[in-house]
Design a protein around this motif. Sequence first.
Motif, PDB file in Angstrom:
ATOM      1  N   SER A  87      -0.523 -44.230   7.400  1.00  0.00           N
ATOM      2  CA  SER A  87       0.710 -45.017   7.256  1.00  0.00           C
ATOM      3  C   SER A  87       1.729 -44.854   8.363  1.00  0.00           C
ATOM      4  O   SER A  87       2.651 -45.633   8.430  1.00  0.00           O
ATOM      5  N   LYS A  88       1.611 -43.824   9.187  1.00  0.00           N
ATOM      6  CA  LYS A  88       2.596 -43.624  10.258  1.00  0.00           C
ATOM      7  C   LYS A  88       1.882 -43.593  11.610  1.00  0.00           C
ATOM      8  O   LYS A  88       0.730 -43.170  11.681  1.00  0.00           O
ATOM      9  N   PRO A  89       2.554 -44.030  12.666  1.00  0.00           N
ATOM     10  CA  PRO A  89       1.914 -43.940  13.985  1.00  0.00           C
ATOM     11  C   PRO A  89       1.752 -42.479  14.409  1.00  0.00           C
ATOM     12  O   PRO A  89       2.517 -41.624  13.966  1.00  0.00           O
ATOM     13  N   TRP A  90       0.740 -42.191  15.214  1.00  0.00           N
ATOM     14  CA  TRP A  90       0.553 -40.844  15.761  1.00  0.00           C
ATOM     15  C   TRP A  90       0.251 -41.005  17.258  1.00  0.00           C
ATOM     16  O   TRP A  90      -0.215 -42.070  17.682  1.00  0.00           O
ATOM     17  N   PRO A  91       0.528 -39.982  18.068  1.00  0.00           N
ATOM     18  CA  PRO A  91       0.459 -40.169  19.525  1.00  0.00           C
ATOM     19  C   PRO A  91      -0.891 -40.623  20.048  1.00  0.00           C
ATOM     20  O   PRO A  91      -0.958 -41.381  21.012  1.00  0.00           O
TER      21      PRO A  91
ATOM     22  N   GLY B 203       1.049 -53.216   8.092  1.00  0.00           N
ATOM     23  CA  GLY B 203       1.847 -52.077   8.541  1.00  0.00           C
ATOM     24  C   GLY B 203       1.119 -50.744   8.493  1.00  0.00           C
ATOM     25  O   GLY B 203       1.638 -49.733   8.948  1.00  0.00           O
ATOM     26  N   LYS B 204      -0.073 -50.727   7.882  1.00  0.00           N
ATOM     27  CA  LYS B 204      -0.838 -49.477   7.834  1.00  0.00           C
ATOM     28  C   LYS B 204      -2.130 -49.655   8.628  1.00  0.00           C
ATOM     29  O   LYS B 204      -2.716 -50.729   8.642  1.00  0.00           O
ATOM     30  N   TYR B 205      -2.567 -48.557   9.236  1.00  0.00           N
ATOM     31  CA  TYR B 205      -3.809 -48.597  10.002  1.00  0.00           C
ATOM     32  C   TYR B 205      -4.986 -48.449   9.039  1.00  0.00           C
ATOM     33  O   TYR B 205      -5.084 -47.455   8.304  1.00  0.00           O
TER      34      TYR B 205
ATOM     35  N   ARG C 185       8.427 -45.751  20.046  1.00  0.00           N
ATOM     36  CA  ARG C 185       8.947 -47.083  19.711  1.00  0.00           C
ATOM     37  C   ARG C 185       7.871 -47.736  18.862  1.00  0.00           C
ATOM     38  O   ARG C 185       6.779 -48.014  19.333  1.00  0.00           O
ATOM     39  N   TRP C 186       8.189 -47.967  17.614  1.00  0.00           N
ATOM     40  CA  TRP C 186       7.179 -48.429  16.653  1.00  0.00           C
ATOM     41  C   TRP C 186       7.529 -49.828  16.166  1.00  0.00           C
ATOM     42  O   TRP C 186       8.490 -50.013  15.431  1.00  0.00           O
ATOM     43  N   ASP C 187       6.745 -50.765  16.633  1.00  0.00           N
ATOM     44  CA  ASP C 187       6.936 -52.140  16.226  1.00  0.00           C
ATOM     45  C   ASP C 187       5.572 -52.591  15.704  1.00  0.00           C
ATOM     46  O   ASP C 187       4.762 -53.117  16.454  1.00  0.00           O
ATOM     47  N   PRO C 188       5.296 -52.291  14.428  1.00  0.00           N
ATOM     48  CA  PRO C 188       3.930 -52.427  13.913  1.00  0.00           C
ATOM     49  C   PRO C 188       3.286 -53.774  14.270  1.00  0.00           C
ATOM     50  O   PRO C 188       3.972 -54.779  14.123  1.00  0.00           O
TER      51      PRO C 188
END
Length: 653
Positions: free
Chosen positions: A476-480, A503-505, A71-74
């Motif tokens: 740019s994308k979530p990772w576990p 929105g980016k780490y 569940r990605w809610d930046p």
Amino acid sequence: MTDSSSGQIDHVLIEDRLFPPPAEFSQQAVFSSQAQYESMYRRAAEQPEEFWRSEALEHLHWFEPFDEVCRWDPPHAEWFVHGKTNASYNCLDRHIDAGRGDRTAIIWEGEPGDERTLSYAELRSEVSKCAAGLKQLGISAGDVVSIYMPMTPELAIAMLACARIGAVHSVIFAGFSAESIADRNNDAGAKLVITADGLYRRGKVLPLKETVDEALAKSPTVEHCLVLRRVGNDDVSMTQPRDVWWHDVVDTQSDDFPAVPMDSEASLFILYTSGSTGKPKGIRHTTAGYNLWAKRTFEWVFDHREDDIFWCTADCGWITGHSYIVYGPLSAGATCLMYEGAPNFPAEDRFWELVEKYKVTILYTAPTAIRAFIKWGDEHVDKHDLSSLRLLGSVGEGINPEAWMWYHKKIGNERCPIVDTWWQTETGGIMMSPLPGITATKPGSCTRPLPGVVPVIVDETGNAVDDQHGGMLCISKPWPGMLRGIWGDEDRFVQQYWSTVPGKYLTGDNARKDSDGYYWIMGRIDDVINVSGHRLSTIEVESALCSHEAVCEAAVVGRPDELKGQAIAAFVTIRDREPDEALRQELLLHVRKQIGALAQPDDLRFTSTLPKTRSGKIMRRLLRDIASGNEVAGDTSTLEDLTVLAKLRDDEG
Ligand code: WTA
């Protein structure tokens, strides 16, 4: 060279050596073809839900299944939502359930030479006893436990015991001061501190408990202190009823304490790391995602096999120890060597003695150690048979190409691939690294992202830069394995990592991607210097200096200069040569030849050591102050001792 007003960083150092993986290594490797990696990378990027669902089902034990993958809610991510697992179960019970309880989990050697071996079944017994002891001391799920211990098996046991009951561990490197321990206890609201009566360091005993006592005077939330007898120091003061001995509270418990099913997103641990400014931040990692990331990155990058003896030389006080001494290798059922002491005690060959004695197959260490070995001299290495080694790793800082070459030739005998692994406390596990069976390596490059990692390099406006140009490295994308927050400081979490490029780490590092798609880390964002309008990465100038045979370590920083904006100041440690004016000129000329006049240092000082953080990173921030504060001393032949300054900065992490 580019127009540097764009915010890109000029890349000036050319490194074109290429080392393909040895054929005999590739044949048996986890990743044995480029196509296999490409397809896995693509699946993870294009169908992350499906990819991570099957990874999680296959690699973790689930007491209750999860109902959503991510569940990605930046900037907030939840992984394996509503599932229940337990990291200690995954590290221990899973192997025992599969009939592999007799396998060796930890081979340990103390600094004085004492030895212990623990099988997975034995380790679970010890962890169970410790878990029961923690319960007896009033610790339950969600409570924070500070751990300030020597590198003994009990340190890993204490971490896993916390995980077993759902307590949140906060390991504090056993070199920190009382003040730092108190700060961390207070920030986290720790209820318990686990420590020892002392710690062996280069043959001396450091009074850990004394330091903890001083900290506890300022740690009102701490109710108990659990003390391991490690050095037999009878002088330790035990304050009743606060302080209790490990042998009274832990050793007496039953050895079958079951792992408590924990929510996937329950906090597993906090680990404090110093920020670029201000007080250390407690990086928060959670259970399922972190555990899966540690396990899979371990298996992928270290090409783990049944018969490996894996040695990560980090201390459990750092993230490297968390992920690659405890959670990664143990989840994978690996056999790990754990060593308590200093690399140069009783002599400078201690590491090589250990490699030979235990037939270590995979060695994972840091550039700061490699540079120390180079300085100590090859004769210490030559005394030992290192033929058991098959793979070498590096982590913690950029590895200068010449240090890489030494590692490759001297330790790896030109047959072991090197994995230069880039990652951070915040990322939970390795993010970019060669895969040893397939990646042709280039000295100084961490090569390519692992499956699930989607990096992007941006300029100051947040736009992606072209290949070959340096910029800020973001994910740019979530990772576990990603951090879930800073303990008790949501604002700082959002501000520090997620505001620069929404929105980016934001990793805080600069990097460049070359035409082969390989990444080159160019140091921290703060380490860029702007010389006459050219933005240069200090690590490139350092690598140029290090490629001179007399140079052991180099640190380069900028200092204000009216004419050029910034001038380049270099601090250099040397070996086998006198630090005189002739050498100074030779080094300046060397950089000029390697990179160009633009990168030639304006000041170059010889020093006997460089100031480092406790985890061994060069403290460029401190050197910047020195470089801009005092003018260069006329006599360049004297060696400065900068360790003194490092000692003043006790709280650097
Ligand atoms: C640096 C350590 C270049 C980087 C796991 C990063 C590296 C910081 C590398 C994190 C590498 C770590 N090449 N730089 N292979 N590995 N770094 O939190 O600046 O102690 O952001 O985590 O170390 O340090 P930390």
